[in-house]
Design a protein around this motif. Sequence first.
Motif, PDB file in Angstrom:
ATOM      1  N   PRO A 171      29.483  53.191  32.728  1.00  0.00           N
ATOM      2  CA  PRO A 171      30.626  54.036  32.361  1.00  0.00           C
ATOM      3  C   PRO A 171      31.136  54.832  33.553  1.00  0.00           C
ATOM      4  N   GLY A 172      32.444  54.819  33.718  1.00  0.00           N
ATOM      5  CA  GLY A 172      33.065  55.532  34.826  1.00  0.00           C
ATOM      6  C   GLY A 172      33.455  54.650  35.996  1.00  0.00           C
ATOM      7  N   LEU A 173      32.919  53.427  36.046  1.00  0.00           N
ATOM      8  CA  LEU A 173      33.250  52.525  37.145  1.00  0.00           C
ATOM      9  C   LEU A 173      34.570  51.821  36.876  1.00  0.00           C
ATOM     10  N   ASP A 174      35.484  51.887  37.840  1.00  0.00           N
ATOM     11  CA  ASP A 174      36.689  51.079  37.728  1.00  0.00           C
ATOM     12  C   ASP A 174      36.434  49.728  38.394  1.00  0.00           C
ATOM     13  N   GLY A 175      37.456  48.890  38.468  1.00  0.00           N
ATOM     14  CA  GLY A 175      37.261  47.552  39.003  1.00  0.00           C
ATOM     15  C   GLY A 175      36.784  47.538  40.440  1.00  0.00           C
ATOM     16  N   SER A 176      37.330  48.422  41.267  1.00  0.00           N
ATOM     17  CA  SER A 176      36.943  48.454  42.686  1.00  0.00           C
ATOM     18  C   SER A 176      35.492  48.886  42.847  1.00  0.00           C
ATOM     19  N   ALA A 177      35.099  49.928  42.109  1.00  0.00           N
ATOM     20  CA  ALA A 177      33.724  50.410  42.206  1.00  0.00           C
ATOM     21  C   ALA A 177      32.739  49.385  41.658  1.00  0.00           C
TER      22      ALA A 177
END
Length: 260
Positions: A31-37
């Motif tokens: 949770p909290g990770l976007d695609g780049s991360a």
Amino acid sequence: MVEAPRRYGVDICYGTCQIDRCLETIQQWEPGLDGSALYRKIRTEASAPGTKLSTLEHFVREFFGHRFLTPEGLAWTHLLKFHASALSLGIVTQIMYLLSARFDPMVRDFVLAVYWPRVKSGQQLFTASTSLDFLEAAAQEGRPGAAGSDLRLKRNSRGINGICTGFGLWKKQGKQFVATPPVIYPDLTLLLACELHERGFSDKEVVEHRDWGFFGLTREEVLRELKSSRYMNAFLVQASGDIVNISWKKTMVEVAASYD
């Protein structure tokens, strides 16, 4: 700022359904990770030897990100992250079909404008050119991304055929496809109703939402199903004419937790 219309075929080059790979990626997501991360995390911790990083980045940030990391997909990503083991493969497959049709206008328009109308009219057999004819018509109508070279049209046509096969809308039989219309699972009906409500749709909008059409359901059929006693622990539906009132008792998270 108005978002630009999504284009036909934007993700076809990254595969079709990719069910197993998406499940693996969901388990690597936090949770909290976007695609780049998420891409950086997988690149560092879990990329297989010999993996082409540009291909991995495209898959994670675009194919996966478009379906699972948008406001329309995040609730389902949480669900599959923490409760996938309690769900049948059939339900998981229908969730991924739902998210694919939500994001990709090419898939959405094909199943809503071609597949279900023909199935409901009694058609059982589809040819490999059914999707190509659809794309040529979409190009003439000026749908974003529908026009292109013969190679692009054929690639997108193969993509539609593969998606319909992978998500169980039809099965290949020789040079044709035999329709196997999906019947939405009751558990998915329950989860989808709750998710639409929690995204801010009114009770009437929940019942009339386009998503039900991906499973061939009309407003009347949705209403009849949601009134079933099997859902009374989660919500109660009252309807008269165009007026719909739903008393919500459980959230999507609470429903999902009950499966464990």
